[in-house]
Structures are given as structure tokens and as C-alpha cells.
Design a protein around this motif. Structure first.
Motif, PDB file in Angstrom:
ATOM      1  N   THR A   7      -6.105  27.210 -24.677  1.00 13.61           N
ATOM      2  CA  THR A   7      -5.974  27.987 -23.442  1.00 13.61           C
ATOM      3  C   THR A   7      -5.358  29.345 -23.792  1.00 13.61           C
ATOM      4  N   ILE A   8      -5.519  30.281 -22.910  1.00 13.25           N
ATOM      5  CA  ILE A   8      -4.972  31.628 -23.115  1.00 13.25           C
ATOM      6  C   ILE A   8      -3.453  31.573 -23.318  1.00 13.25           C
ATOM      7  N   ASP A   9      -2.793  30.578 -22.746  1.00 14.66           N
ATOM      8  CA  ASP A   9      -1.341  30.448 -22.922  1.00 14.66           C
ATOM      9  C   ASP A   9      -0.953  30.114 -24.365  1.00 14.66           C
ATOM     10  N   ALA A  11      -2.429  31.490 -26.988  1.00 14.51           N
ATOM     11  CA  ALA A  11      -2.701  32.658 -27.835  1.00 14.51           C
ATOM     12  C   ALA A  11      -1.444  33.369 -28.329  1.00 14.51           C
ATOM     13  N   LYS A  38      -4.649  40.979 -29.326  1.00 14.74           N
ATOM     14  CA  LYS A  38      -3.941  40.562 -28.116  1.00 14.74           C
ATOM     15  C   LYS A  38      -4.509  39.215 -27.668  1.00 14.74           C
ATOM     16  N   PRO A  39      -3.783  38.470 -26.854  1.00 16.16           N
ATOM     17  CA  PRO A  39      -4.305  37.188 -26.380  1.00 16.16           C
ATOM     18  C   PRO A  39      -5.698  37.289 -25.761  1.00 16.16           C
ATOM     19  N   GLU A  40      -5.945  38.346 -25.008  1.00 14.28           N
ATOM     20  CA  GLU A  40      -7.281  38.475 -24.389  1.00 14.28           C
ATOM     21  C   GLU A  40      -8.371  38.724 -25.437  1.00 14.28           C
ATOM     22  N   ASP A  41      -8.006  39.325 -26.572  1.00 14.17           N
ATOM     23  CA  ASP A  41      -8.973  39.489 -27.668  1.00 14.17           C
ATOM     24  C   ASP A  41      -9.353  38.118 -28.234  1.00 14.17           C
ATOM     25  N   LEU A  43      -9.230  35.240 -26.598  1.00 12.75           N
ATOM     26  CA  LEU A  43     -10.060  34.580 -25.598  1.00 12.75           C
ATOM     27  C   LEU A  43     -11.488  35.108 -25.645  1.00 12.75           C
TER      28      LEU A  43
END
Length: 159
Positions: A7-9, A11, A38-41, A43
Motif C-alpha cells: 500500500t502507499i503507506d 512506501a 517519492k511514495p507516489e513515484d 505507486l
């Protein structure tokens, strides 16, 4: 240890284990355009239907590792492992081997893999040793250009 869907959490925890750009490239090769990610990268790397990222959780419920399984071709008979990493404070304690064994079981029993592959850079001997410890064998070599440098690596397979 168990593997659960990433999950993104997860990352920020996983990315905190990558201490410098060399370690980052050993982990991700050229898949990420920018360091540090970054975490969104992270994901975004998994935003297709043929990639299955997992987070390794120890018996106390702590995040200790990460691994990605993907179908590299439409036949869906081969699983390729990637983005394999263990908390740098826990390396050398068997977590990597255990995580790989769980991923291999999942690849065969859940994803129907007939063959499992991965790649590892020559400048990452501890990872190579870990992969060999669960039965992967070197089947070839490759070279890559990573951040303007030529890196060599091993292609590995488990049948």
C-alpha cells in the motif's frame, strides 16, 4: 513472515532503507527517472495490471521487506521478481531468503508460474548470494547504462 499487498503507506518505510543513489539504482536499475523517489513515484511503478507488489511483514507486524512480482509477457507462465529490498537494519538475518521463499510459493501457487526470473547487478554480491540460496541459477549476463556508467549484471532463473 507474511507477504501482503503493498500500500502507499508502506512506501515511506521502504524508501527510507535506500541511503544513497548507488543503493537506489541497485534496487531499481533505471526504472525510476528521479532520485530520491517519492511514495507516489513508487505507486506509479505498479499502476498496471501485470505487476503485483508485496510488503513483507514480520511476526510482530513490522514492515521488513518489499518485493514485486510481474508477468513479463502475455503468456503468464513466467513471473519476474523485482524491487527486492529488506530493511537495511535487518540484513543478514534471513529475512531476504524467507521473503524470496514466500514470493516463489506465491508465484507458483497463486500466479501459476512455470518459470521465475530476476536480474541482479554484479556490484550487489549479497543479493546474488541470497538469490542463489533459494535456488536461482545464473543463466546469462547483461550490461546496462545506469546514470552514465556501464553496470554488468546476471540474469537468473528458477525452474
Amino acid at each position: 513472515m507474511t507477504l501482503r499487498p503493498f500500500t502507499i503507506d508502506d512506501a515511506p518505510i521502504i524508501l527510507s532503507w535506500i541511503k544513497d543513489k548507488t543503493a537506489f539504482r541497485k534496487w531499481s536499475a533505471d526504472r525510476y527517472p528521479v532520485y530520491p523517489p517519492k511514495p507516489e513515484d513508487m505507486l506509479a511503478q505498479y499502476a498496471t495490471d501485470n505487476i503485483f507488489p508485496f510488503t513483507a511483514i514480520n511476526d510482530d507486524g513490522n514492515v521488513v521487506g518489499h518485493i514485486m512480482l510481474r508477468y513479463p509477457d502475455p503468456s503468464k507462465t513466467v513471473i519476474r521478481l523485482g524491487f527486492v529490498i529488506v530493511d537495511d537494519n535487518l540484513r543478514g538475518k534471513g529475512y531476504g531468503k524467507q521473503m524470496l521463499q514466500l514470493a516463489i510459493q506465491k508465484a507458483k501457487n497463486v500466479f501459476g508460474a512455470k518459470k521465475i526470473t530476476l536480474g541482479v547487478f554484479d556490484n550487489n554480491p549479497s543479493a546474488l548470494h541470497c538469490y542463489e540460496s533459494v535456488g536461482f541459477q545464473v543463466i546469462g549476463t547483461d550490461s546496462y547504462f545506469i546514470d552514465g556508467e556501464e553496470w554488468t549484471g546476471k540474469e537468473m532463473e528458477l525452474n
